[in-house]
Design an enzyme around this catalytic site. Structure first.
Site, PDB file in Angstrom:
ATOM      1  N   ASP A  59       0.866  -1.182   0.000  1.00 54.49           N
ATOM      2  CA  ASP A  59       0.000   0.000   0.000  1.00 54.49           C
ATOM      3  C   ASP A  59       0.901   1.230   0.000  1.00 54.49           C
ATOM      4  O   ASP A  59       2.048   1.189   0.465  1.00 54.49           O
ATOM      5  CB  ASP A  59      -0.917   0.018   1.220  1.00 54.49           C
ATOM      6  N   GLU A  86      -6.633  17.719   1.674  1.00 52.06           N
ATOM      7  CA  GLU A  86      -7.568  16.594   1.643  1.00 52.06           C
ATOM      8  C   GLU A  86      -6.839  15.272   1.899  1.00 52.06           C
ATOM      9  O   GLU A  86      -7.373  14.372   2.548  1.00 52.06           O
ATOM     10  CB  GLU A  86      -8.275  16.526   0.296  1.00 52.06           C
ATOM     11  N   HIS A 113      -4.708  10.504   5.630  1.00 50.31           N
ATOM     12  CA  HIS A 113      -3.628   9.696   6.219  1.00 50.31           C
ATOM     13  C   HIS A 113      -2.916  10.361   7.396  1.00 50.31           C
ATOM     14  O   HIS A 113      -2.163   9.697   8.113  1.00 50.31           O
ATOM     15  CB  HIS A 113      -2.602   9.291   5.155  1.00 50.31           C
ATOM     16  N   HIS A 147      -5.704   6.306   7.512  1.00 52.49           N
ATOM     17  CA  HIS A 147      -4.994   5.440   6.576  1.00 52.49           C
ATOM     18  C   HIS A 147      -3.498   5.503   6.877  1.00 52.49           C
ATOM     19  O   HIS A 147      -2.960   6.542   7.250  1.00 52.49           O
ATOM     20  CB  HIS A 147      -5.239   5.891   5.137  1.00 52.49           C
TER      21      HIS A 147
END
Length: 234
Positions: free
Chosen positions: A9, A54, A59, A155
């Site tokens: 990821d 954003e 994250h 995230h």
């Protein structure tokens, strides 16, 4: 034969490499024959540009946090060696592969595309085929396959890769099947697994009750009366 997969990821400064956005975190988890090895790859990267607000909201990685972190060019060789020859397992692979290829193209000399050095498996595509018309993001899959992701408030590349590894194993059969590989290390691991199964999978021994024993003897008496001999008493 050993099968090596890398669950991967990334986190980025924004949504599109075509707009100059860059990778700021890479997280990888290694699977060998569907077993987690602990040989992970994780790095934060200085992107030489500002992160979209954003993206920070998603994250939580800030521009200040990345000051002094290595640039992609500094870890590119190590990263390529780590993933080479493996199968990458990625949720929405087009996004991450697109960003990695963009980083490869910025290098001098540029590196070959991801698909030239390893395979790619898209778990989002798998999930959509298995569960059409349903939500198939990582949180939805965690709920569907009973994967605990309560520690995921934001995230993060390594955290999401670890969660995706659990989801992928659940989606493709759950518990790892026994592997009878000839490799000595795999065989040693196999012996441990088999030993654990022997210790934990004993079948219960159920003895007949006194009433059941009496009924059995009565049945044998009946057999003996009819045939003159009872095999089970010989």
């Amino acid at each position: 034969m050993l099968k090596r997969q890398i669950v991967l990821d990334t986190e980025t400064t924004g949504l599109s490499p075509q707009e100059g956005h860059r990778i700021i975190e890479i997280g990888c988890v290694e699977l060998i024959n569907r077993r987690l090895t602990g040989n992970n790859f994780h790095v934060y990267l200085q992107p030489d540009r500002l992160i979209d607000q954003e993206a920070i909201a998603v994250h939580g990685i800030t521009n200040e946090f990345l000051i002094g972190k290595p640039r992609f060019a500094e870890v590119a060789q190590q990263f390529c060696q780590y993933i080479a020859g493996a199968e990458l397992v990625i949720h929405n692979a087009a996004f991450d592969v697109g960003f990695i290829n963009h980083e490869f193209n910025l290098l001098r000399p540029a590196l070959a595309p991801v698909t030239d050095i390893c395979g790619v498996l898209d778990t989002l595509k798998m999930a959509r085929e298995a569960h059409p018309g349903q939500k198939n993001n990582l949180d939805a899959l965690c709920r569907r396959y009973d994967i605990n992701n309560s520690h995921r408030t934001l995230h993060g590349a390594l955290l999401d890769a670890e969660i995706l590894a659990d989801v992928y194993l659940a989606m493709t059969g759950g518990q790892v099947s026994l592997n009878l590989a000839n490799d000595e290390q795999a065989a040693a691991q196999q012996n441990v697994v088999v030993g654990q199964l022997k210790r934990t999978s004993r079948l219960p021994v159920v003895f007949a009750s006194e009433t059941e024993l009496q009924s059995h003897e009565q049945r044998l008496d009946l057999v003996q009366k009819k045939g003159g001999s009872c095999l089970w008493r010989n």
